[in-house]
Design a protein around this motif. Structure first.
Motif: not given
Length: 265
Positions: A133-134, A139-141, A149-151
């Protein structure tokens, strides 16, 4: 589940197949597979067919590299050198190179340290999700209630993409199948992974991931299933889960609230 018209509906499906040239992909039982960690890109849950994400000993989310990066728009190239795998990812914005077993990676020719070493297991390369993600600038939550995990590939906020259904269970007992054989609406043998749905809510043939049930005759945690059956009392957000066993043995299942995720084609 009442299936008094199962014989006629199966015939109707067969005629539709012949007329439309559609070949059902559901000729084998669905594979049950628990996902300790799930990954969603925008509103789509990623299907991991043969290797599941997991939390390693450092509580780092490790994901099979190919399935996630292809969903993010990367092309994947890899080379095997002994017991190590060198992987290069490319898209219009970034080039990422990493080697299994190492905590260093290259992102656009700059060295980056991973949260944990990438791993090579059972023919798949795993990498820390946070690194992906980085590196990709996405962004990931984390949704703790679902280990999800939601990208956010499009940069927008996305909620966990599941629906809550009321679930029941049914067996292959003829009394639950209108006196017909142990087959679903589409003519496939009933097996673990068969579920009955309301086709106006979930189209027949849809692949799903379900979790939240509690019953010893089903895989712990959750499983992949196919919506290939129907029932007269299965309306709205209601699902009937096939479980091998006698009708009496399934009575203790009762009515349970479950989470249902649709897997995109």
């Amino acid at each position: 589940m009442n299936k008094l018209t199962k014989g006629l509906t199966s015939l109707a499906v067969s005629l539709t197949v012949l007329a439309g040239g559609f070949l059902s992909p559901f000729t084998a039982p669905a594979q049950a597979a628990e996902m300790a960690v799930k990954v969603q890109v925008n509103d789509d849950l990623i299907h991991f067919p043969d290797a599941q994400p997991f939390l390693d000993g450092n509580h780092t989310t490790q994901v099979p590299l190919r399935f996630v990066t292809e969903k993010l728009g990367y092309t994947v190239n890899w080379q095997k050198d002994g017991n190590q795998i060198k992987v290069t990812l490319n898209n219009d914005n970034h080039t990422i190179t990493l080697v299994s077993g190492q905590k260093e990676a290259s992102v656009d020719d700059a060295t980056v340290i991973l949260d944990g070493a990438s791993q090579y297991q059972n023919g798949r390369v795993y990498v820390p999700l946070r690194f992906l993600s980085t590196a990709a600038g996405i962004p990931v939550q984390w949704d703790a209630s679902s280990n999800l995990a939601i990208l956010s590939k499009d940069g927008a906020h996305h909620a966990p993409d599941y629906q809550v259904f009321e679930s029941t269970a049914y067996s292959a007992d003829p009394s639950e199948n209108g006196g017909y054989g142990a087959i679903d609406y589409m003519g496939n043998p009933l097996a673990i992974g068969t579920v009955a749905v309301d086709p106006s809510v979930i189209p027949l043939g849809t692949k799903l991931y379900i979790e939240g049930y509690s019953f010893s005759g089903l895989p712990k945690g959750g499983m992949y299933v196919y919506a290939t059956d129907t029932g007269g009392s299965i309306k709205g957000n209601r699902m009937d889960i096939f479980i091998p066993g006698s009708r009496k043995s399934l009575q203790s299942f009762g009515f349970q609230k479950i989470k249902v995720y649709q897997i995109p084609n």
